[in-house]
Design a protein around this motif. Sequence first.
Motif, short mmCIF file in Angstrom:
data_model
loop_
_atom_site.label_atom_id
_atom_site.label_comp_id
_atom_site.label_asym_id
_atom_site.label_seq_id
_atom_site.Cartn_x
_atom_site.Cartn_y
_atom_site.Cartn_z
N GLN A 57 0.85 -1.19 0.00
CA GLN A 57 0.00 0.00 0.00
C GLN A 57 0.88 1.23 0.00
OE1 GLN A 57 -2.25 -1.51 3.62
NE2 GLN A 57 -3.90 -0.57 2.42
N SER A 58 0.78 2.00 -1.06
CA SER A 58 1.67 3.16 -1.18
C SER A 58 1.45 4.17 -0.09
CB SER A 58 1.47 3.83 -2.53
OG SER A 58 1.74 2.94 -3.57
N ASP A 59 0.24 4.23 0.41
CA ASP A 59 -0.08 5.32 1.32
C ASP A 59 -0.95 4.83 2.47
OD1 ASP A 59 0.37 7.85 2.04
OD2 ASP A 59 -1.09 8.77 0.68
N PRO A 60 -0.38 3.97 3.31
CA PRO A 60 -1.17 3.37 4.40
C PRO A 60 -1.33 4.34 5.55
CG PRO A 60 1.09 2.64 4.55
CD PRO A 60 1.02 3.58 3.38
N ALA A 61 -2.10 3.94 6.53
CA ALA A 61 -2.26 4.77 7.71
C ALA A 61 -0.94 4.84 8.48
CB ALA A 61 -3.33 4.17 8.61
N PRO A 62 -0.50 6.02 8.85
CA PRO A 62 0.77 6.14 9.60
C PRO A 62 0.70 5.36 10.90
CG PRO A 62 0.02 8.28 8.81
CD PRO A 62 -1.10 7.32 8.54
N ASN A 63 1.85 4.86 11.26
CA ASN A 63 1.95 4.06 12.48
C ASN A 63 3.26 4.46 13.15
OD1 ASN A 63 2.63 2.13 14.34
ND2 ASN A 63 1.84 0.42 13.14
N ALA A 81 15.50 9.82 4.92
CA ALA A 81 15.35 11.27 4.83
C ALA A 81 13.86 11.62 4.70
CB ALA A 81 16.14 11.81 3.65
N VAL A 82 13.14 10.83 3.91
CA VAL A 82 11.69 11.04 3.78
C VAL A 82 11.00 10.85 5.13
CG1 VAL A 82 9.58 10.12 2.74
CG2 VAL A 82 11.65 10.38 1.35
N HIS A 83 11.38 9.75 5.79
CA HIS A 83 10.82 9.49 7.13
C HIS A 83 11.12 10.64 8.08
CE1 HIS A 83 9.95 7.51 10.92
NE2 HIS A 83 11.16 7.79 11.32
N ASP A 84 12.34 11.12 8.06
CA ASP A 84 12.73 12.18 8.99
C ASP A 84 12.03 13.49 8.67
OD1 ASP A 84 14.31 10.37 10.27
OD2 ASP A 84 16.18 10.99 9.32
N ALA A 85 11.60 13.62 7.43
CA ALA A 85 10.86 14.83 7.06
C ALA A 85 9.40 14.71 7.50
CB ALA A 85 10.94 15.05 5.55
N GLY A 86 9.07 13.58 8.12
CA GLY A 86 7.73 13.43 8.67
C GLY A 86 6.75 12.73 7.74
N GLU A 87 7.25 12.21 6.61
CA GLU A 87 6.35 11.52 5.68
C GLU A 87 6.59 10.02 5.71
OE1 GLU A 87 6.43 13.24 1.76
OE2 GLU A 87 7.08 15.16 2.60
N LEU A 88 5.63 9.29 5.20
CA LEU A 88 5.80 7.84 5.11
C LEU A 88 6.68 7.51 3.91
CD1 LEU A 88 2.28 6.43 5.91
CD2 LEU A 88 4.42 5.76 6.99
N PRO A 89 7.69 6.69 4.09
CA PRO A 89 8.60 6.37 2.99
C PRO A 89 8.09 5.23 2.10
CG PRO A 89 9.39 5.36 4.99
CD PRO A 89 8.11 6.07 5.35
N CYS A 90 6.88 4.76 2.34
CA CYS A 90 6.40 3.56 1.64
C CYS A 90 6.44 3.71 0.13
CB CYS A 90 4.98 3.23 2.10
SG CYS A 90 4.91 2.67 3.81
N GLY A 91 6.03 4.87 -0.37
CA GLY A 91 6.03 5.06 -1.82
C GLY A 91 7.44 4.97 -2.38
N ASP A 92 8.38 5.60 -1.70
CA ASP A 92 9.78 5.57 -2.15
C ASP A 92 10.34 4.15 -2.11
OD1 ASP A 92 10.75 8.70 -2.04
OD2 ASP A 92 9.14 8.22 -0.64
N ILE A 93 10.02 3.45 -1.03
CA ILE A 93 10.51 2.08 -0.90
C ILE A 93 9.92 1.22 -2.01
CG2 ILE A 93 10.49 0.05 0.58
CD1 ILE A 93 10.41 1.97 2.98
N GLN A 94 8.66 1.42 -2.28
CA GLN A 94 8.01 0.67 -3.36
C GLN A 94 8.75 0.89 -4.69
OE1 GLN A 94 4.09 2.06 -4.44
NE2 GLN A 94 3.39 -0.02 -4.86
N ARG A 95 9.07 2.13 -4.97
CA ARG A 95 9.79 2.42 -6.21
C ARG A 95 11.16 1.75 -6.22
NH1 ARG A 95 6.83 7.03 -5.90
NH2 ARG A 95 8.20 8.08 -4.43
N GLN A 96 11.84 1.81 -5.08
CA GLN A 96 13.16 1.18 -4.98
C GLN A 96 13.05 -0.32 -5.20
OE1 GLN A 96 15.98 2.64 -4.76
NE2 GLN A 96 15.91 4.47 -3.49
N LEU A 97 12.02 -0.93 -4.62
CA LEU A 97 11.89 -2.38 -4.74
C LEU A 97 11.54 -2.77 -6.18
CD1 LEU A 97 10.03 -3.33 -1.43
CD2 LEU A 97 12.47 -3.41 -1.95
#
Lengths: 134, 134
Positions: free
Chosen positions: A118-124, B73-89
């Motif tokens: 899920q690209s944009d899941p609920a933050p945890n 860096a994305v995480h530290d900026a307060g955002e979820l890195p899931c999208g970036d990780i998805q692209r990397q994977l």
Amino acid sequence: MAAVGMKIGALAGRSGLPVKTLRYYEDLGLLPAIGRSEGGYRLFGEESLRRLEFIRRLKSLGLTLDDIQECLAVHDAGELPCGDIQRQLQRQIDLVDERLRELRLFRKELQSLLQNWQSDPAPNTAVICPNLNV
Amino acid sequence: MAAVGMKIGALAGRSGLPVKTLRYYEDLGLLPAIGRSEGGYRLFGEESLRRLEFIRRLKSLGLTLDDIQECLAVHDAGELPCGDIQRQLQRQIDLVDERLRELRLFRKELQSLLQNWQSDPAPNTAVICPNLNV
DNA sequence: TTAGAGTCTCCCCACGGGTGGAGAGTCAAG
DNA sequence: CTTGACTCTCCACCCGTGGGGAGACTCTAA
């Protein structure tokens, strides 16, 4: 009138390899010079070209310079290196097969992770990436 | 009574990573310390453990420390890195696929060479290995 | 207070196959 | 003889992820 040998630049031109690489090969003992000029310039014989072709071919088949060195040592001892090369190539196939197995397994792992991503899941706040759960 | 932070040895013990590695990660900026003691000792917070788990997981998925740095860096900026990780994977899968294609082709070449290999052919002074014709 | 364990910075080493540059010497043509 | 191209040796660097060790300093428990 004796063929006194090529200087390194001539061999580079004829073989298509950089001068630096030829010096490197000579230092490793892969490419013996037939001697030195009075001023200390390396002199190479015609057989160096054949030798470089051989090296290039074996490199393209995945052998390391160390492996190639061993094959050339057999050749220089007056024997045919075909048996040694055969063994090296078989070993090479075995390595490739192992690498293929690893990569296929690895691909499965990556694929299954992306399956339900899920690209944009609920933050945890307890994890950095909820999809990975870490 | 405030949690003043772990010293590097404690973090090493709890994370299972060598002290040297933790220093290396901190130097790269992957693992920021919360500060230094009066004597100059690095002090780490509890969240360092989570961070190291994250790093370990992404490393096991083939990402480089640079890639991981970007995600953090994305995480530290307060955002979820899931999208970036998805692209990397996904990029990782593409790399694996390319590598698989290369290896399969390479294996074919090796196999076909060994197909009609003669371990002990008639010597030929014009070539080093008659089977390779070089 | 003191010993010993922990930590600091800094530098070199590993792998493989070279590449780049500095500074000095050599060779051949005009 | 000069000049410019060529070559010599030696040293450092690249890629990524740390490991090993020296020499100095700090922390903590007894």
